[in-house]
Write a protein that holds these residues in place. Structure first.
Motif, PDB file in Angstrom:
ATOM      1  N   ASP A 146      31.982  35.760  33.706  1.00 13.08           N
ATOM      2  CA  ASP A 146      30.540  35.966  33.903  1.00 13.08           C
ATOM      3  C   ASP A 146      30.171  36.024  35.386  1.00 13.08           C
ATOM      4  O   ASP A 146      29.414  36.912  35.816  1.00 13.08           O
ATOM      5  N   ALA A 147      30.698  35.068  36.151  1.00 14.46           N
ATOM      6  CA  ALA A 147      30.413  35.043  37.587  1.00 14.46           C
ATOM      7  C   ALA A 147      30.948  36.301  38.267  1.00 14.46           C
ATOM      8  O   ALA A 147      30.285  36.901  39.131  1.00 14.46           O
ATOM      9  N   TYR A 148      32.156  36.714  37.859  1.00 19.64           N
ATOM     10  CA  TYR A 148      32.788  37.902  38.443  1.00 19.64           C
ATOM     11  C   TYR A 148      31.946  39.151  38.156  1.00 19.64           C
ATOM     12  O   TYR A 148      31.639  39.935  39.067  1.00 19.64           O
ATOM     13  N   GLN A 149      31.545  39.327  36.899  1.00 20.10           N
ATOM     14  CA  GLN A 149      30.747  40.502  36.538  1.00 20.10           C
ATOM     15  C   GLN A 149      29.417  40.517  37.275  1.00 20.10           C
ATOM     16  O   GLN A 149      28.963  41.573  37.733  1.00 20.10           O
ATOM     17  N   CYS A 150      28.814  39.357  37.415  1.00 20.53           N
ATOM     18  CA  CYS A 150      27.538  39.250  38.131  1.00 20.53           C
ATOM     19  C   CYS A 150      27.692  39.684  39.588  1.00 20.53           C
ATOM     20  O   CYS A 150      26.880  40.463  40.113  1.00 20.53           O
ATOM     21  N   VAL A 151      28.748  39.204  40.241  1.00 24.59           N
ATOM     22  CA  VAL A 151      28.993  39.534  41.642  1.00 24.59           C
ATOM     23  C   VAL A 151      29.269  41.032  41.812  1.00 24.59           C
ATOM     24  O   VAL A 151      28.697  41.691  42.687  1.00 24.59           O
TER      25      VAL A 151
ATOM     26  N   GLN B 190      24.079  37.538  48.120  1.00 27.45           N
ATOM     27  CA  GLN B 190      23.821  37.576  46.672  1.00 27.45           C
ATOM     28  C   GLN B 190      24.515  36.422  45.938  1.00 27.45           C
ATOM     29  O   GLN B 190      24.220  36.167  44.772  1.00 27.45           O
ATOM     30  N   ALA B 191      25.443  35.759  46.612  1.00 22.83           N
ATOM     31  CA  ALA B 191      26.201  34.675  45.959  1.00 22.83           C
ATOM     32  C   ALA B 191      25.340  33.408  45.914  1.00 22.83           C
ATOM     33  O   ALA B 191      24.983  32.854  46.956  1.00 22.83           O
TER      34      ALA B 191
ATOM     35  N   ARG C  77      31.297  29.480  42.803  1.00 24.02           N
ATOM     36  CA  ARG C  77      32.263  30.405  42.220  1.00 24.02           C
ATOM     37  C   ARG C  77      31.987  31.831  42.708  1.00 24.02           C
ATOM     38  O   ARG C  77      32.910  32.588  42.999  1.00 24.02           O
ATOM     39  N   GLN C  78      30.731  32.193  42.804  1.00 23.38           N
ATOM     40  CA  GLN C  78      30.376  33.524  43.294  1.00 23.38           C
ATOM     41  C   GLN C  78      30.753  33.686  44.764  1.00 23.38           C
ATOM     42  O   GLN C  78      31.205  34.757  45.181  1.00 23.38           O
ATOM     43  N   VAL C  79      30.573  32.631  45.520  1.00 27.77           N
ATOM     44  CA  VAL C  79      30.968  32.657  46.939  1.00 27.77           C
ATOM     45  C   VAL C  79      32.465  32.926  47.055  1.00 27.77           C
ATOM     46  O   VAL C  79      32.909  33.734  47.892  1.00 27.77           O
ATOM     47  N   GLU C  80      33.257  32.280  46.212  1.00 24.47           N
ATOM     48  CA  GLU C  80      34.717  32.472  46.227  1.00 24.47           C
ATOM     49  C   GLU C  80      35.079  33.922  45.927  1.00 24.47           C
ATOM     50  O   GLU C  80      35.974  34.500  46.560  1.00 24.47           O
TER      51      GLU C  80
END
Length: 454
Positions: free
Chosen positions: A365-370, A385-386, A390-393
């Protein structure tokens, strides 16, 4: 009437240009949706009454898109090809693919199967070659139709459009077809498709389900391994040198991380005509120690590889490689330093892409969002946008990939300048820099040996 159709993809060497020529340097190879097709069928519907007395059979090679047809007599004792008319359209890649595939059948079969093979060969062989448009430049046809130079315009051309349209009138005479390649490995894809179709037609392998049967660790590929060995041999002998073989490997197995085989495995084929029967030579090749390394590799999810055609007809990889080798000999210290920098940058890009695939699997989910967010923004806006760790990573891995590609490009440019060749020509640099500033672009570079290929 038995008809076999096989196809093999073109390739893009994403990392490993020049380094991949030497073990144990690795390269990341991506197969493309550009494909070569080979169609193999018997020339005659049935045997003639006295055909068993023949020591020769007929072979016809056709390339409808280039309006070419070449006919041969093939000795069933020595497996040599004799062109039946003087022709400037002979294709050594297809000729060696044919000889070595037939030799592989003789090497693998017992006496009963050899009798069946002999009867099949006496019906003659037709080998037709077709290719999708991506391997060559069709900009002249697109411009003639008044269309913009875009993928959509290319898609409007009829599949398998004739390449003979690339002609020019000079003093009232039509010149030979202009064959402007885009650098996607057409000779490797063609050789592999021909070998695969012939080996399947002759009963050496059964490829009808091989692609579906491959495990993620690339085991269970015995039939494809035979295709690989024969195609590598035919391709190397046809071009007169033993290359790294990554283009054949990707044509056979698909996208991968590749480390080349030791050239010695082809030593028997390189002295093939010193008295030893060809089927014995090919038997040695098949039993040889193929020590190349290949592991599954793919781009992270939600990413697409796009290729642009620069429009200058491609570059000669062999001459560019020759210039780099000459520079290595003349300046061993500096060339070694560049080699180390490139190797480190290649490894860093591979690590970042593998990390992105891992993050995509573990935090979908986080990956798709990013990715959805970054795909509509320029790279300098991605980190904003992060909103959670997890999104920052994930964004850090994206930016790390960009940084690694910029490092690769820098040292490839320096190597080109030192060797006196345009590995990343100025016009390409401008194009790549502009591309990398575009929304949703992760990275851009000149693949393989560089120059003016796609």
């Amino acid at each position: 009437m038995a008809v076999v159709v096989a196809s093999a993809p073109g390739k893009v060497l994403m990392t490993g240009g020049y380094l991949i020529l030497e073990r144990p340097n690795a390269g990341l190879v991506l197969s493309t949706n550009a494909r070569f097709y080979a169609i193999v069928k018997p020339l005659y519907d049935e045997l003639k009454p006295d055909s068993w007395a023949w020591a020769w059979t007929d072979v016809k090679l056709t390339s409808p898109q280039m309006s070419r047809e070449t006919t041969y007599k093939m000795s069933l004792k020595h497996l040599l090809l004799q062109c039946t008319a003087s022709s400037d359209s002979r294709n050594p890649f297809v000729e060696y693919a044919l000889q070595y595939s037939v030799a592989a059948a003789y090497a693998n079969f017992d006496s009963d199967k050899k009798n069946v093979l002999h009867k099949l060969l006496l019906k003659g062989i037709v080998d037709a070659l077709l290719l999708l448009l991506d391997f060559y430049s069709y900009r002249k046809q697109i411009e003639a139709l008044g269309l913009p130079l875009s993928p959509e315009s290319l898609a409007k051309l009829t599949p398998f459009t004739s390449i003979t349209l690339n002609t020019e009138e000079l003093n009232g005479e039509t010149s030979k077809p202009e064959v402007a390649k885009t650098g996607l490995g057409s000779s490797a894809a063609m050789t592999t498709a021909v070998v695969a179709a012939l080996l399947n037609y002759l009963g050496v392998v059964n490829l009808s389900s091989s692609s579906e049967d491959q495990d993620q660790d690339m085991t269970g590929t015995a039939d494809l391994d035979v295709v690989h060995a024969i195609a590598q041999t035919a391709h190397c002998i046809a071009q007169g040198k033993v290359g790294s073989g990554f283009d054949i490997s990707s044509a056979v197995y698909g996208s991968q991380r590749y480390v080349r085989f030791s050239p010695e495995v082809l030593s028997s084929a390189q002295v093939a005509y010193e008295g030893k029967p060809l089927d014995e030579v090919i038997s040695e090749v098949l039993k040889g120690k193929w020590d190349h390394e290949r592991t599954i590799f793919s781009l992270p999810p939600m990413m697409t590889l796009l290729l642009g055609e620069p429009g200058s007809g491609g570059s000669s990889t062999p001459s560019m490689v020759g210039a780099v080798r000459k520079w290595q000999k003349s300046d061993p210290r500096r060339s070694k330093e560049t080699w180390i920098h490139l190797s480190n940058a290649n490894s860093a890009l591979e690590e970042q892409l593998n990390l992105l695939r891992k993050l995509a699997a573990e935090h979908t989910d986080a990956y798709q969002c990013v990715i959805n967010s970054c795909s509509i923004r320029k790279s300098e806006e991605w980190m904003e946008q992060a909103t959670e760790p997890r999104q920052v990573e994930i964004v850090k891995a994206l930016l790390g990939s960009r940084g690694s590609m910029l490092e690769i490009r820098k040292h490839m440019r320096l190597m080109g300048e030192a060797a006196g060749i345009p590995i990343e020509p100025v016009s390409q640099t401008q194009l790549l820099d502009a591309t990398m500033k575009t929304e949703g672009v992760l990275l851009a570079g000149v693949p393989g040996a560089g120059g003016f290929d796609a």
